[in-house]
Design an enzyme around this catalytic site. Structure first.
Site, PDB file in Angstrom:
ATOM      1  N   PRO A   2      72.833 139.338 107.290  1.00 44.84           N
ATOM      2  CA  PRO A   2      72.995 139.633 105.864  1.00 44.84           C
ATOM      3  C   PRO A   2      73.104 138.353 105.042  1.00 44.84           C
ATOM      4  O   PRO A   2      73.992 137.538 105.264  1.00 44.84           O
ATOM      5  CB  PRO A   2      74.297 140.447 105.809  1.00 44.84           C
ATOM      6  CG  PRO A   2      74.429 141.039 107.159  1.00 44.84           C
ATOM      7  CD  PRO A   2      73.856 140.015 108.092  1.00 44.84           C
ATOM      8  N   GLU A   3      72.156 138.161 104.131  1.00 48.36           N
ATOM      9  CA  GLU A   3      72.198 137.049 103.189  1.00 48.36           C
ATOM     10  C   GLU A   3      72.482 137.636 101.808  1.00 48.36           C
ATOM     11  O   GLU A   3      72.821 138.811 101.700  1.00 48.36           O
ATOM     12  CB  GLU A   3      70.863 136.289 103.218  1.00 48.36           C
ATOM     13  CG  GLU A   3      70.468 135.847 104.631  1.00 48.36           C
ATOM     14  CD  GLU A   3      69.136 135.116 104.684  1.00 48.36           C
ATOM     15  OE1 GLU A   3      68.740 134.527 103.666  1.00 48.36           O
ATOM     16  OE2 GLU A   3      68.491 135.144 105.745  1.00 48.36           O
ATOM     17  N   LYS A  58      77.835 135.251 100.367  1.00 53.67           N
ATOM     18  CA  LYS A  58      77.534 136.359 101.281  1.00 53.67           C
ATOM     19  C   LYS A  58      78.780 137.194 101.561  1.00 53.67           C
ATOM     20  O   LYS A  58      78.830 137.938 102.547  1.00 53.67           O
ATOM     21  CB  LYS A  58      76.994 135.805 102.607  1.00 53.67           C
ATOM     22  CG  LYS A  58      75.701 134.997 102.462  1.00 53.67           C
ATOM     23  CD  LYS A  58      75.311 134.314 103.760  1.00 53.67           C
ATOM     24  CE  LYS A  58      74.161 133.342 103.542  1.00 53.67           C
ATOM     25  NZ  LYS A  58      73.870 132.530 104.732  1.00 53.67           N
ATOM     26  N   ARG A 150      78.184 142.004 117.218  1.00 54.37           N
ATOM     27  CA  ARG A 150      78.519 140.723 117.840  1.00 54.37           C
ATOM     28  C   ARG A 150      79.915 140.208 117.501  1.00 54.37           C
ATOM     29  O   ARG A 150      80.274 139.095 117.922  1.00 54.37           O
ATOM     30  CB  ARG A 150      77.449 139.684 117.479  1.00 54.37           C
ATOM     31  CG  ARG A 150      76.142 140.000 118.192  1.00 54.37           C
ATOM     32  CD  ARG A 150      75.019 139.092 117.774  1.00 54.37           C
ATOM     33  NE  ARG A 150      75.235 137.718 118.169  1.00 54.37           N
ATOM     34  CZ  ARG A 150      74.381 136.747 117.934  1.00 54.37           C
ATOM     35  NH1 ARG A 150      73.258 137.015 117.300  1.00 54.37           N
ATOM     36  NH2 ARG A 150      74.622 135.530 118.298  1.00 54.37           N
ATOM     37  N   ARG A 193      72.237 115.804  98.720  1.00 53.22           N
ATOM     38  CA  ARG A 193      71.940 115.488 100.136  1.00 53.22           C
ATOM     39  C   ARG A 193      70.558 114.828 100.215  1.00 53.22           C
ATOM     40  O   ARG A 193      69.634 115.384 100.808  1.00 53.22           O
ATOM     41  CB  ARG A 193      71.928 116.770 100.974  1.00 53.22           C
ATOM     42  CG  ARG A 193      73.251 117.468 101.081  1.00 53.22           C
ATOM     43  CD  ARG A 193      74.115 116.885 102.199  1.00 53.22           C
ATOM     44  NE  ARG A 193      75.352 117.609 102.331  1.00 53.22           N
ATOM     45  CZ  ARG A 193      76.412 117.425 101.543  1.00 53.22           C
ATOM     46  NH1 ARG A 193      76.370 116.537 100.574  1.00 53.22           N
ATOM     47  NH2 ARG A 193      77.512 118.123 101.736  1.00 53.22           N
ATOM     48  N   ARG A 303      67.469 126.072 113.661  1.00 46.32           N
ATOM     49  CA  ARG A 303      67.133 127.470 113.401  1.00 46.32           C
ATOM     50  C   ARG A 303      65.648 127.723 113.634  1.00 46.32           C
ATOM     51  O   ARG A 303      64.822 126.834 113.377  1.00 46.32           O
ATOM     52  CB  ARG A 303      67.430 127.836 111.934  1.00 46.32           C
ATOM     53  CG  ARG A 303      68.847 127.650 111.530  1.00 46.32           C
ATOM     54  CD  ARG A 303      69.662 128.885 111.838  1.00 46.32           C
ATOM     55  NE  ARG A 303      71.071 128.609 112.025  1.00 46.32           N
ATOM     56  CZ  ARG A 303      71.826 127.880 111.238  1.00 46.32           C
ATOM     57  NH1 ARG A 303      71.303 127.276 110.211  1.00 46.32           N
ATOM     58  NH2 ARG A 303      73.094 127.742 111.473  1.00 46.32           N
TER      59      ARG A 303
END
Length: 316
Positions: A2-3, A58, A150, A193, A303
DNA sequence: CACTTGACCTGTCCGC
DNA sequence: TGCGGACAGGTCAAGT
């Protein structure tokens, strides 16, 4: 999984179902999913009435009239499903993923699994099931189930006034769909960044809130930026393009009810259909919808990452 | 300080 | 067919 779009879809659903309901009982079988004291639960949750359902990044926030808030993170496999006194609609009780016939389940194509004609099909059978961690029962006997295969997710009970002070909310970046979030805000956030690759920066919740693996890949494809591109080599016009594409992708995903890959369902246990409209995510081996080249899968920032190697060579 | 890796977990899928 | 291991990916903590 879920984002932002998935959590927002759940928020929209729950905000039409929960406010006004009073909690009669709470049960849980996995303490890490519900790390709250018996005393707080008894004093501030049981008998409290739900006022509002909010979202930040989120995280879902369910405000109670006890001046406490349920702070809920679904992490990867969390679900929040409301079941009224009539239960889930009969038509939605069929389950493809939970079928006992594993061979049949694995042989479904993407379109069959997500139902091109029925993108809102249910993924949920009778509840509770083996993934149910927390059950809220309301005074009208309807129930809210927190399922989490999970066990990474959690439901925390905190004083409403203290919610903004938890570490995560102190550090988290701005909402990408916020009305006051401009392209220049976005560039300033991202450029904090300069020597990092753009995908890692998009996934960093302290830079911009709510972006995860799916929408990072989709927005980078849309803006024609390779995910390993270093931030300080991306021009201002290209970052502006990424800002526009990111917001477009997030808004479309909310409109489609989010992305269901394996676990995600909305507040009524139904699937989201965004992946039918995705350009690259989970589409390795298929043709790029823009140029026809074959989509490939890489590993970036730890990822799985999906790109069109022809469209996303660099960012100029 | 910035970046990477491991931990938290379970279910699925792949190769041997 | 069974089994070991890789993989899925949000976040925090620990390590380089």
């Amino acid at each position: 999984m879920p984002e932002l779009p998935e959590v927002e879809t759940i928020r929209i659903g729950l905000s039409g179902l929960l406010p006004g309901r009073r909690i009669a009982d709470v049960r849980y079988d996995w303490p890490k999913s519900f790390p709250n004291s018996e005393e707080d639960t008894k004093q501030f949750l049981v008998n409290a009435t739900i006022l509002d359902v909010r979202r930040r990044a989120k995280v879902l926030l369910i405000d109670l009239d006890s001046a406490y808030t349920l702070v809920i993170h679904l992490k990867m496999t969390g679900q929040l499903v409301y079941v009224g006194t009539q239960g889930l609609p009969v038509a939605s009780r069929q389950s493809l993923v939970r079928t006992k016939d594993k061979q049949a389940a694995s042989s479904y194509t993407l379109e069959q699994r997500f139902g091109a004609g029925h993108p809102n099909d249910s993924l949920i059978g009778d509840l509770p099931d083996k993934s149910t961690r927390v059950i809220f029962t309301f005074t009208d006997a309807s129930q809210l189930f927190f399922n989490d295969q999970r066990k990474f997710g959690w439901v925390r009970l905190l004083p409403t006034a203290e919610v903004p002070n938890i570490d995560f909310f102190k550090k988290v970046g701005p909402e990408p769909l916020g009305a006051e979030f401009t392209s220049s805000n976005f560039r300033n956030c991202i450029r904090r960044r300069p020597r990092s690759c753009i995908k890692a920066v998009l996934l960093d919740q302290t830079i911009v809130a709510g972006i995860g693996n799916i929408y990072a890949d989709e927005s980078l494809w849309a803006a024609k930026i390779h995910p390993t591109t270093l931030v300080d080599t991306i021009s201002t016009p290209r970052l502006n393009r990424l800002y526009e594409e990111l917001r477009t992708v997030l808004l479309l995903a909310i409109e489609k009810g989010g992305s269901t890959d394996k676990n995600y369902v909305n507040a009524e246990g139904k699937k989201g259909s965004y992946l039918l409209f995705a350009s690259v995510f989970r589409r390795e081996g298929q043709a790029c919808p823009r140029c026809g080249a074959t989509i490939i899968k890489l590993r970036v920032a730890g990822r799985g990452t999906h790109i069109c190697p022809k469209c996303q060579k660099a960012a100029l």
